[in-house]
Design an enzyme around this catalytic site. Structure first.
Site, PDB file in Angstrom:
ATOM      1  N   ASP A  29       0.851  -1.189   0.000  1.00 59.75           N
ATOM      2  CA  ASP A  29       0.000   0.000   0.000  1.00 59.75           C
ATOM      3  C   ASP A  29       0.889   1.242   0.000  1.00 59.75           C
ATOM      4  O   ASP A  29       1.897   1.288   0.703  1.00 59.75           O
ATOM      5  CB  ASP A  29      -0.904  -0.017   1.234  1.00 59.75           C
ATOM      6  N   HIS A  45     -11.764  -7.655 -13.023  1.00 53.15           N
ATOM      7  CA  HIS A  45     -12.444  -6.552 -12.346  1.00 53.15           C
ATOM      8  C   HIS A  45     -13.786  -6.993 -11.765  1.00 53.15           C
ATOM      9  O   HIS A  45     -14.647  -7.491 -12.475  1.00 53.15           O
ATOM     10  CB  HIS A  45     -12.665  -5.382 -13.299  1.00 53.15           C
ATOM     11  N   GLY A  91     -16.276   2.124   3.661  1.00 50.05           N
ATOM     12  CA  GLY A  91     -14.941   2.692   3.554  1.00 50.05           C
ATOM     13  C   GLY A  91     -14.204   2.365   2.269  1.00 50.05           C
ATOM     14  O   GLY A  91     -13.019   2.639   2.150  1.00 50.05           O
ATOM     15  N   THR A  93     -12.685   2.928  -1.161  1.00 49.70           N
ATOM     16  CA  THR A  93     -12.300   4.129  -1.905  1.00 49.70           C
ATOM     17  C   THR A  93     -11.901   3.833  -3.349  1.00 49.70           C
ATOM     18  O   THR A  93     -11.834   4.747  -4.164  1.00 49.70           O
ATOM     19  CB  THR A  93     -11.144   4.880  -1.207  1.00 49.70           C
ATOM     20  N   HIS A  98     -10.886  -5.649  -3.281  1.00 48.58           N
ATOM     21  CA  HIS A  98      -9.532  -5.791  -2.746  1.00 48.58           C
ATOM     22  C   HIS A  98      -9.574  -6.086  -1.260  1.00 48.58           C
ATOM     23  O   HIS A  98     -10.517  -5.752  -0.570  1.00 48.58           O
ATOM     24  CB  HIS A  98      -8.676  -4.553  -3.026  1.00 48.58           C
TER      25      HIS A  98
END
Length: 112
Positions: A29, A45, A91, A93, A98
């Site tokens: 990250d 995807h 949460g 984003t 993922h």
């Protein structure tokens, strides 16, 4: 498609890879919340976990990767956290399924 994680999976955007196989990719990250903070994505995807068909093996592929990464990063004995954020109130984003894998520090609950 203008998806950040699809661009990372295709190599269009560079990342610090820690694991990759035919179906998933894991990378560090860029804004870590723990000494180990890895993002694990399927290369295909899916917007979020609600889009995964029940008979799809992508979650199994991701769990296999979590196990490999935990051992690779030396977290299998002390423990770690796997987080999946779903949609805005959860949460999320980036609208690409993922998992966050966090470890190498004592994590508290609730996270925030």
């Amino acid at each position: 498609m203008d998806c950040l994680f699809c661009k990372i999976a295709s190599g269009e955007i560079p990342s610090t890879k820690v694991y990759e196989d035919a179906k998933v990719l894991a990378f560090r990250d860029i804004s870590p919340q723990a000494p180990v903070h890895i993002v694990l994505i399927p290369k295909a995807h899916y917007e979020n976990i609600l889009e995964i068909p029940f008979d799809n093996s992508v979650i199994n592929d991701m769990i296999k990767a979590v196990q490999i990464i935990a051992k690779q990063e030396g977290m299998e004995d002390e423990g770690f956290r796997v987080v999946n954020n779903c949609k805005e109130f959860g949460g999320q984003t980036v609208d690409h399924l993922h998992f966050h894998i966090l470890g190498k520090r004592k994590l508290t609950w609730p996270p925030g």
